[in-house]
Design a protein around this motif. Structure first.
Motif, PDB file in Angstrom:
ATOM      1  N   ALA A 143      -5.224   1.759   0.000  1.00 51.18           N
ATOM      2  CA  ALA A 143      -6.135   0.863   0.711  1.00 51.18           C
ATOM      3  C   ALA A 143      -7.550   0.977   0.154  1.00 51.18           C
ATOM      4  O   ALA A 143      -8.255  -0.026  -0.020  1.00 51.18           O
ATOM      5  CB  ALA A 143      -6.118   1.168   2.198  1.00 51.18           C
ATOM      6  N   GLN A 144      -7.971   2.186  -0.140  1.00 53.11           N
ATOM      7  CA  GLN A 144      -9.302   2.391  -0.720  1.00 53.11           C
ATOM      8  C   GLN A 144      -9.401   1.752  -2.102  1.00 53.11           C
ATOM      9  O   GLN A 144     -10.422   1.136  -2.444  1.00 53.11           O
ATOM     10  CB  GLN A 144      -9.583   3.894  -0.805  1.00 53.11           C
ATOM     11  CG  GLN A 144      -9.726   4.550   0.565  1.00 53.11           C
ATOM     12  CD  GLN A 144      -9.709   6.075   0.496  1.00 53.11           C
ATOM     13  OE1 GLN A 144      -9.234   6.657  -0.495  1.00 53.11           O
ATOM     14  NE2 GLN A 144     -10.211   6.726   1.539  1.00 53.11           N
ATOM     15  N   LEU A 196       0.778  -1.237   0.000  1.00 51.11           N
ATOM     16  CA  LEU A 196       0.000   0.000   0.000  1.00 51.11           C
ATOM     17  C   LEU A 196       0.809   1.286   0.000  1.00 51.11           C
ATOM     18  O   LEU A 196       0.271   2.343  -0.347  1.00 51.11           O
ATOM     19  CB  LEU A 196      -0.932   0.027   1.225  1.00 51.11           C
ATOM     20  CG  LEU A 196      -1.940  -1.117   1.359  1.00 51.11           C
ATOM     21  CD1 LEU A 196      -2.829  -0.876   2.578  1.00 51.11           C
ATOM     22  CD2 LEU A 196      -2.788  -1.260   0.096  1.00 51.11           C
ATOM     23  N   ASP A 197       2.072   1.248   0.418  1.00 50.03           N
ATOM     24  CA  ASP A 197       2.734   2.524   0.723  1.00 50.03           C
ATOM     25  C   ASP A 197       3.691   3.014  -0.355  1.00 50.03           C
ATOM     26  O   ASP A 197       4.627   3.754  -0.061  1.00 50.03           O
ATOM     27  CB  ASP A 197       3.457   2.428   2.069  1.00 50.03           C
ATOM     28  CG  ASP A 197       4.620   1.454   2.027  1.00 50.03           C
ATOM     29  OD1 ASP A 197       4.445   0.333   1.510  1.00 50.03           O
ATOM     30  OD2 ASP A 197       5.706   1.812   2.527  1.00 50.03           O
ATOM     31  N   GLN A 201      -6.778   2.609  10.337  1.00 47.65           N
ATOM     32  CA  GLN A 201      -7.497   3.201   9.206  1.00 47.65           C
ATOM     33  C   GLN A 201      -7.726   2.175   8.097  1.00 47.65           C
ATOM     34  O   GLN A 201      -8.824   2.086   7.530  1.00 47.65           O
ATOM     35  CB  GLN A 201      -6.718   4.405   8.672  1.00 47.65           C
ATOM     36  CG  GLN A 201      -6.658   5.573   9.641  1.00 47.65           C
ATOM     37  CD  GLN A 201      -5.773   6.702   9.127  1.00 47.65           C
ATOM     38  OE1 GLN A 201      -4.708   6.462   8.561  1.00 47.65           O
ATOM     39  NE2 GLN A 201      -6.208   7.934   9.327  1.00 47.65           N
ATOM     40  N   VAL A 202      -6.705   1.383   7.798  1.00 42.24           N
ATOM     41  CA  VAL A 202      -6.813   0.383   6.736  1.00 42.24           C
ATOM     42  C   VAL A 202      -7.809  -0.702   7.128  1.00 42.24           C
ATOM     43  O   VAL A 202      -8.615  -1.162   6.299  1.00 42.24           O
ATOM     44  CB  VAL A 202      -5.432  -0.207   6.422  1.00 42.24           C
ATOM     45  CG1 VAL A 202      -5.558  -1.420   5.499  1.00 42.24           C
ATOM     46  CG2 VAL A 202      -4.534   0.846   5.786  1.00 42.24           C
ATOM     47  N   LEU A 217       1.745  -2.947   4.781  1.00 41.59           N
ATOM     48  CA  LEU A 217       2.267  -1.607   5.019  1.00 41.59           C
ATOM     49  C   LEU A 217       3.740  -1.734   5.351  1.00 41.59           C
ATOM     50  O   LEU A 217       4.122  -2.516   6.227  1.00 41.59           O
ATOM     51  CB  LEU A 217       1.528  -0.945   6.187  1.00 41.59           C
ATOM     52  CG  LEU A 217       0.069  -0.585   5.942  1.00 41.59           C
ATOM     53  CD1 LEU A 217      -0.655  -0.348   7.260  1.00 41.59           C
ATOM     54  CD2 LEU A 217      -0.016   0.660   5.049  1.00 41.59           C
ATOM     55  N   LEU A 240      -2.104   3.871  10.820  1.00 41.84           N
ATOM     56  CA  LEU A 240      -2.429   3.364   9.489  1.00 41.84           C
ATOM     57  C   LEU A 240      -3.158   2.029   9.542  1.00 41.84           C
ATOM     58  O   LEU A 240      -4.110   1.798   8.786  1.00 41.84           O
ATOM     59  CB  LEU A 240      -1.149   3.219   8.657  1.00 41.84           C
ATOM     60  CG  LEU A 240      -0.526   4.519   8.126  1.00 41.84           C
ATOM     61  CD1 LEU A 240       0.819   4.234   7.481  1.00 41.84           C
ATOM     62  CD2 LEU A 240      -1.469   5.187   7.115  1.00 41.84           C
ATOM     63  N   SER A 241      -2.734   1.128  10.412  1.00 43.36           N
ATOM     64  CA  SER A 241      -3.392  -0.183  10.476  1.00 43.36           C
ATOM     65  C   SER A 241      -4.848  -0.040  10.890  1.00 43.36           C
ATOM     66  O   SER A 241      -5.722  -0.751  10.372  1.00 43.36           O
ATOM     67  CB  SER A 241      -2.642  -1.106  11.435  1.00 43.36           C
ATOM     68  OG  SER A 241      -2.674  -0.627  12.761  1.00 43.36           O
ATOM     69  N   ILE A 253      -3.922  -7.817   7.425  1.00 42.32           N
ATOM     70  CA  ILE A 253      -2.981  -6.694   7.376  1.00 42.32           C
ATOM     71  C   ILE A 253      -1.632  -7.171   7.874  1.00 42.32           C
ATOM     72  O   ILE A 253      -1.494  -7.670   8.994  1.00 42.32           O
ATOM     73  CB  ILE A 253      -3.457  -5.509   8.240  1.00 42.32           C
ATOM     74  CG1 ILE A 253      -4.780  -4.960   7.724  1.00 42.32           C
ATOM     75  CG2 ILE A 253      -2.393  -4.405   8.256  1.00 42.32           C
ATOM     76  CD1 ILE A 253      -5.350  -3.847   8.582  1.00 42.32           C
ATOM     77  N   SER A 297      -0.750   5.547   1.299  1.00 34.74           N
ATOM     78  CA  SER A 297      -1.241   4.291   1.873  1.00 34.74           C
ATOM     79  C   SER A 297      -2.756   4.240   1.983  1.00 34.74           C
ATOM     80  O   SER A 297      -3.376   3.199   1.703  1.00 34.74           O
ATOM     81  CB  SER A 297      -0.611   4.060   3.253  1.00 34.74           C
ATOM     82  OG  SER A 297       0.777   3.917   3.147  1.00 34.74           O
ATOM     83  N   ILE A 298      -3.359   5.328   2.389  1.00 32.42           N
ATOM     84  CA  ILE A 298      -4.815   5.321   2.566  1.00 32.42           C
ATOM     85  C   ILE A 298      -5.518   5.242   1.217  1.00 32.42           C
ATOM     86  O   ILE A 298      -6.475   4.467   1.032  1.00 32.42           O
ATOM     87  CB  ILE A 298      -5.276   6.562   3.356  1.00 32.42           C
ATOM     88  CG1 ILE A 298      -4.672   6.536   4.767  1.00 32.42           C
ATOM     89  CG2 ILE A 298      -6.808   6.617   3.430  1.00 32.42           C
ATOM     90  CD1 ILE A 298      -4.979   5.289   5.552  1.00 32.42           C
TER      91      ILE A 298
END
Length: 438
Positions: free
Chosen positions: A237-238, A228-229, A263-264, A252, A260-261, A278, A233-234
């Motif tokens: 993820a989306q 993701l990064d 949010q993901v 990640l 981040l974890s 994750i 990253s966000i």
């Protein structure tokens, strides 16, 4: 094979032993750990297959003996010494603790009994072959303990001190409890589960992140782990959530892992991907993992590279290989070193492990508990196949679970109760009197 893979003084001593008529004297050497590395409460023994392979194949090629002849240190060596090296083979005995055994200072990890030269030459190789994998297995055990049941994957070959070290380190990490490795050769050679999908270069090789993610799903199906990064990253993820299945999970590799974890995890759950995992990686060690677990980070697994493959915080082991007795035509002479801070213990030994303590005893004594040193090679021949890495891993898990919980924690604890038997204490004092008084 490997005859010259040793320090020069092992070979100059061998020449001296030969000329002094000591080649037929039987010597016993023991390999022990003088002190535990910083912040370690035990070390986990590893490296036995490499030791066995070395001893069973130890020899000198003609070009190697010719090289030794050319060195000034061997100018006075008798010609017969080089004939001796030409026919050199290990004919002695090896006793060792099984891989995956927790060990403590002063306890022999292995005992080697052979004609003096055969016992002397292997010193350098044995110390290296034990020290490195033991350090990595011990570090892995700490990291796995910190993960509290979440899988830890060994990712460290690219940071290891050589490609070969990466393979051996992957094996040692598996023995220490890691669930798998990124090293394909370690998987092939030792049957270790292998894991990994893609790097940032995969994403960068496509014009857009969406296309990279779609192509990875086509290539890997249900094994897909989206990294993701690379950019954001966000947003990644989306995108992964929108593309949906097949998706084993996401990884990640940088950033604030706790934030981040969370949010993901929310993004994946809202998309109905609650089963997707994750994984995090990137400069992790046991302390960072413990902090994330304690904070309730929704992380399912950890990839650990540099700190594990190099045992970064404790990269050296104070292992020693010392002569403890000589058998000269049936008469035993016990040997020890008595200098300050580097005292050794005379006599061939056995270690007995019971629930409450370990007893280091003289070889041949009867004791309570499990006898740790077991015959591996007798008369130059392997007596039975060695346990697999899987067997060693199982032994490690069971043995560590039986330790006092304080010894499994990351902080230094009260040391394990390790004592000398009465017979060994008497031998220590008798040998000291004999050696210091002569």
């Amino acid at each position: 094979m490997n005859g010259l893979l040793t320090d020069l003084y092992e070979l100059t001593m061998a020449a001296g032993y030969f000329e002094a008529g000591k080649a037929e004297e039987k010597a016993t050497f023991e390999l022990t750990v003088r002190r535990l590395p910083p912040h370690r409460n035990f070390v986990l023994a590893a490296g036995l297959p490499q030791i066995v392979e070395y001893l069973l194949n130890l020899s000198f090629e003609p070009a190697e003996t010719d090289y030794l002849r050319s060195l000034p240190q061997f100018r006075h060596a008798p010609p017969e010494f080089f004939d001796y090296l030409r026919d050199f083979r290990f004919t002695g005995d090896l006793f060792a603790v099984p891989e995956g055994t927790p060990m403590f200072p002063g306890e022999p990890l292995l005992s080697l009994r052979a004609p003096l030269i055969e016992a002397q030459i292997p010193e350098t190789y044995l110390l290296a072959a034990v020290s490195f994998p033991t350090l990595i297995a011990s570090k892995a055990a700490r990291t796995v303990e910190a993960a509290a049941g979440r899988p830890v994957i060994e990712f460290g070959t690219r940071r290891a001190h050589s490609p070969d070290a990466g393979v051996l380190g992957a094996r040692a990490a598996y023995i220490g409890g890691c669930a798998g490795t990124s090293n394909a050769l370690a998987g092939f050679r030792y049957g270790i589960p292998v894991m990994g999908t893609s790097a940032h270069s995969w994403v960068m090789s496509f014009a857009c992140e969406k296309e990279a993610f779609k192509q990875l799903q086509r290539a890997l199906g249900e094994s897909t782990v989206q990294l993701l990064d690379t950019y954001d990253s966000i947003r990644a993820a989306q995108l992964a959530a929108k593309l949906g299945r097949p998706l084993w999970g996401v990884r990640l590799d940088s950033g604030d892992f706790l934030t981040l974890s969370r949010q993901v995890r929310s993004i994946l759950d809202e998309a109905g991907l609650r089963e997707s995992k994750i994984m995090i990686s990137g400069d992790l060690d046991e302390y960072k993992i413990r902090d994330l677990v304690s904070a309730g980070a929704p992380v399912d697994s950890f990839g650990v590279g540099t700190t594990l493959a190099t045992s970064l915080d404790a990269p050296a082991l104070s292992a020693i290989y010392k002569m403890v007795e000589l058998d000269i035509k049936g008469i035993k002479r016990f040997t020890a070193k008595y200098s300050d801070d580097k005292t050794t213990v005379p006599g061939s030994k056995q270690v007995f492990r019971a629930v409450e303590r370990d007893v280091i005893a003289r070889s041949g004594e009867c004791g309570n508990g499990e006898a740790l040193l077991r015959p591996v090679i007798l008369g130059g021949h392997l007596i039975e196949p060695l346990p697999s890495a899987e067997d060693a891993r199982r032994r490690a898990a069971e043995s560590i679970a039986r330790l006092d919980p304080a010894l499994r924690q990351l902080e230094p604890a009260e040391p394990r109760n390790v004592i000398h038997s009465r017979e060994l204490r008497e031998l220590i004092e008798r040998t000291r009197r004999n050696l210091v008084g002569c």
